[in-house]
Design a protein around this motif. Structure first.
Motif, mmCIF file in Angstrom:
data_model
loop_
_atom_site.group_PDB
_atom_site.id
_atom_site.type_symbol
_atom_site.label_atom_id
_atom_site.label_comp_id
_atom_site.label_asym_id
_atom_site.label_seq_id
_atom_site.Cartn_x
_atom_site.Cartn_y
_atom_site.Cartn_z
ATOM 1 N N ARG A 1 -11.212 62.341 83.564
ATOM 2 C CA ARG A 1 -12.046 61.156 83.763
ATOM 3 C C ARG A 1 -13.073 61.438 84.752
ATOM 4 O O ARG A 1 -14.170 60.923 84.794
ATOM 5 N N ALA A 2 -12.614 62.204 85.955
ATOM 6 C CA ALA A 2 -13.835 62.629 86.763
ATOM 7 C C ALA A 2 -14.764 63.530 86.409
ATOM 8 O O ALA A 2 -16.031 63.604 86.395
ATOM 9 N N ARG A 3 -14.219 64.425 85.393
ATOM 10 C CA ARG A 3 -15.187 65.304 84.834
ATOM 11 C C ARG A 3 -16.250 64.555 83.911
ATOM 12 O O ARG A 3 -17.555 64.836 83.913
ATOM 13 N N LEU A 4 -15.541 63.322 83.236
ATOM 14 C CA LEU A 4 -16.613 62.575 82.395
ATOM 15 C C LEU A 4 -17.747 62.009 83.239
ATOM 16 O O LEU A 4 -18.624 61.894 82.881
ATOM 17 N N GLU A 5 -17.291 61.461 84.388
ATOM 18 C CA GLU A 5 -18.365 60.770 85.207
ATOM 19 C C GLU A 5 -19.361 61.854 85.788
ATOM 20 O O GLU A 5 -20.348 61.407 85.950
ATOM 21 N N ARG A 6 -18.707 63.161 86.160
ATOM 22 C CA ARG A 6 -19.712 63.959 86.571
ATOM 23 C C ARG A 6 -20.638 64.531 85.334
ATOM 24 O O ARG A 6 -21.708 64.582 85.739
ATOM 25 N N LEU A 7 -20.437 64.533 84.116
ATOM 26 C CA LEU A 7 -21.285 64.775 82.985
ATOM 27 C C LEU A 7 -22.289 63.662 82.877
ATOM 28 O O LEU A 7 -23.415 63.864 82.819
ATOM 29 N N ARG A 8 -21.705 62.466 83.154
ATOM 30 C CA ARG A 8 -22.509 61.310 83.031
ATOM 31 C C ARG A 8 -23.705 61.141 84.273
ATOM 32 O O ARG A 8 -24.891 60.954 83.706
ATOM 33 N N THR A 9 -23.244 61.404 85.410
ATOM 34 C CA THR A 9 -24.183 61.881 86.363
ATOM 35 C C THR A 9 -25.489 63.019 85.943
ATOM 36 O O THR A 9 -26.529 62.566 86.220
ATOM 37 N N THR A 10 -24.904 64.263 85.470
ATOM 38 C CA THR A 10 -25.696 65.117 85.031
ATOM 39 C C THR A 10 -26.556 64.629 84.112
ATOM 40 O O THR A 10 -28.093 65.026 84.379
ATOM 41 N N LEU A 11 -26.188 63.818 82.956
ATOM 42 C CA LEU A 11 -27.016 63.368 81.951
ATOM 43 C C LEU A 11 -28.072 62.583 82.296
ATOM 44 O O LEU A 11 -29.154 62.660 82.281
ATOM 45 N N ASP A 12 -27.736 61.300 83.359
ATOM 46 C CA ASP A 12 -28.691 60.617 83.849
ATOM 47 C C ASP A 12 -29.659 61.421 84.660
ATOM 48 O O ASP A 12 -30.797 61.068 84.667
ATOM 49 N N ASP A 13 -29.536 62.352 85.544
ATOM 50 C CA ASP A 13 -30.171 63.284 86.151
ATOM 51 C C ASP A 13 -31.209 63.738 85.403
ATOM 52 O O ASP A 13 -32.430 64.150 85.354
ATOM 53 N N LEU A 14 -30.732 64.324 84.093
ATOM 54 C CA LEU A 14 -31.484 65.130 83.176
ATOM 55 C C LEU A 14 -32.585 64.148 82.451
ATOM 56 O O LEU A 14 -33.731 64.299 82.365
ATOM 57 N N TYR A 15 -32.079 62.933 82.220
ATOM 58 C CA TYR A 15 -32.994 62.109 81.473
ATOM 59 C C TYR A 15 -34.239 61.607 82.510
ATOM 60 O O TYR A 15 -35.338 61.348 82.332
ATOM 61 N N LEU A 16 -33.809 61.545 83.925
ATOM 62 C CA LEU A 16 -34.644 61.037 84.812
ATOM 63 C C LEU A 16 -35.853 61.891 84.872
ATOM 64 O O LEU A 16 -37.109 61.884 85.009
ATOM 65 N N ALA A 17 -35.277 63.599 85.054
ATOM 66 C CA ALA A 17 -36.102 64.555 85.062
ATOM 67 C C ALA A 17 -37.100 64.748 83.976
ATOM 68 O O ALA A 17 -38.167 65.086 83.786
ATOM 69 N N ASP A 18 -36.511 64.305 82.526
ATOM 70 C CA ASP A 18 -37.346 64.159 81.466
ATOM 71 C C ASP A 18 -38.283 63.163 81.399
ATOM 72 O O ASP A 18 -39.559 63.494 80.877
ATOM 73 N N ASP A 19 -37.995 61.995 82.132
ATOM 74 C CA ASP A 19 -38.820 60.780 82.194
ATOM 75 C C ASP A 19 -40.171 61.434 82.801
ATOM 76 O O ASP A 19 -41.256 60.908 82.850
ATOM 77 N N GLU A 20 -39.835 62.038 84.092
ATOM 78 C CA GLU A 20 -40.878 62.479 85.071
ATOM 79 C C GLU A 20 -41.852 63.391 84.593
ATOM 80 O O GLU A 20 -42.901 63.323 85.009
ATOM 81 N N SER A 21 -41.148 64.214 83.674
ATOM 82 C CA SER A 21 -42.123 65.431 83.450
ATOM 83 C C SER A 21 -42.863 65.055 82.030
ATOM 84 O O SER A 21 -42.921 64.173 81.621
#
Lengths: 219, 91
Positions: free
Chosen positions: A199-219
């Motif tokens: 479950r912690a791995r799932l949460e980690r992946l979600r955080t990574t995905l959120d960061d990727l979306y943020l980086a994608d929006d900014e670029s």
């Protein structure tokens, strides 16, 4: 943990497959006979819940004081797993009580506080889902309240007059009952650890995905 | 006088109510009944309860593990889709 996950998952599965054999071989209790064998899964499920609650609260403290996302991921994982093990305990208990007491549920101190503990962590998950910004730190506080509730659940039979069996039942288990009981406790704690890790791995992946979306929006 | 009559009436009414409010007394047992001769409504076998308890634990644990697995798969798919989108956009 990544390398050890699959071997530990195999060990946990084997333990759960072998547990019924050990339980079937354990002697019958003199007053409840077969019914008492529910205890081998009921008590360990509460032990696993208490451990998951502790993990959630420790993760919460870690997150509150350091702002480290890993603490929050651990707290969420512990809370969700705690709800699952609590649900097991709250289902197996009434199945036992239905015959032992003649009623599935009593508003007895131990049962009521155990239900409150479960509701606290359901509230935690609801807060995380619908609480909006800032709910991560608020829910960490809820996890701490949940941890504070654990000793009351455990010692309720000593603090108040209840009809629930006493805590002394576990340390006084005779040989033959003791081994399957602790085998189940170990199996449940192992399962809890693996589920929290997943479950912690799932949460980690979600955080990574959120960061990727943020980086994608900014670029 | 009227007061005494009212008190007497109250005590009588209360006593009659108390007598009728008593639960019906079970007749004294003349013999013991073996457990297998009890009517089915009073017999409750333990085996279905034990099996239900163990099944609940197994099913809940497996279902929960499956939901985590599914959610991880979904997040990984989203990550792949995002990576593909970024690649297509030439970033």
């Amino acid at each position: 943990m990544k390398k050890a996950f699959v071997p530990l998952l195999i060990v946990a599965t084997l333990m759960f497959a072998y547990a019924p054999v050990m339980i079937a071989q354990a002697p019958f209790e003199s007053t409840m006979f077969l019914l008492q064998k529910i205890m081998y899964f009921h008590v360990p499920s509460w032990f696993a819940m208490f451990a998951a609650v502790a993990i959630s609260a420790i993760g919460g403290i870690w997150y509150i004081f350091t702002n480290d996302k890993r603490g929050d991921q651990l707290a969420v994982a512990g809370a969700e797993v705690a709800v699952m093990f609590g649900a097991m305990g709250l289902t197996t208990g009434p199945l036992w009580a239905y015959k032992a007491w003649g009623v599935a549920w009593q508003w007895d101190a131990k049962l009521t506080i155990a239900l409150l503990l479960e509701l606290t962590f359901i509230a935690y998950l609801l807060l995380r889902k619908y609480g909006g910004p800032g709910s991560d730190k608020l829910s960490a506080g809820v996890a701490l309240f949940g941890l504070a509730n654990v000793p009351f659940v455990y010692y309720a039979v000593q603090l108040w007059r209840t009809i629930h069996p006493l805590n002394t039942v576990v340390p006084s288990l005779p040989p033959g009952m003791r081994e399957p009981f602790w085998f189940c406790v170990f199996g449940f704690l192992l399962l809890m650890t693996l589920l929290v890790a997943m479950r912690a791995r799932l949460e980690r992946l979600r955080t990574t995905l959120d960061d990727l979306y943020l980086a994608d929006d900014e670029s | 006088m009227v007061r005494r009559m009212l008190a007497w009436l109250f005590v009588t009414a209360a006593s009659v109510t108390a007598v009728f409010a008593q639960p019906p007394q079970e007749p004294a047992r003349e013999q013991y009944v073996p457990i297998d001769q009890l009517p089915p409504s009073e017999q409750m076998p333990s085996a279905p309860l034990v099996v239900a308890a163990y099944s609940v634990v197994w099913l809940v644990a497996m279902f929960y593990a499956w939901t985590i697995w599914r959610r991880i798969g979904k997040v990984e798919d989203d990550m792949l889709a995002l990576a593909r989108k970024q690649k297509d956009a030439g970033r």
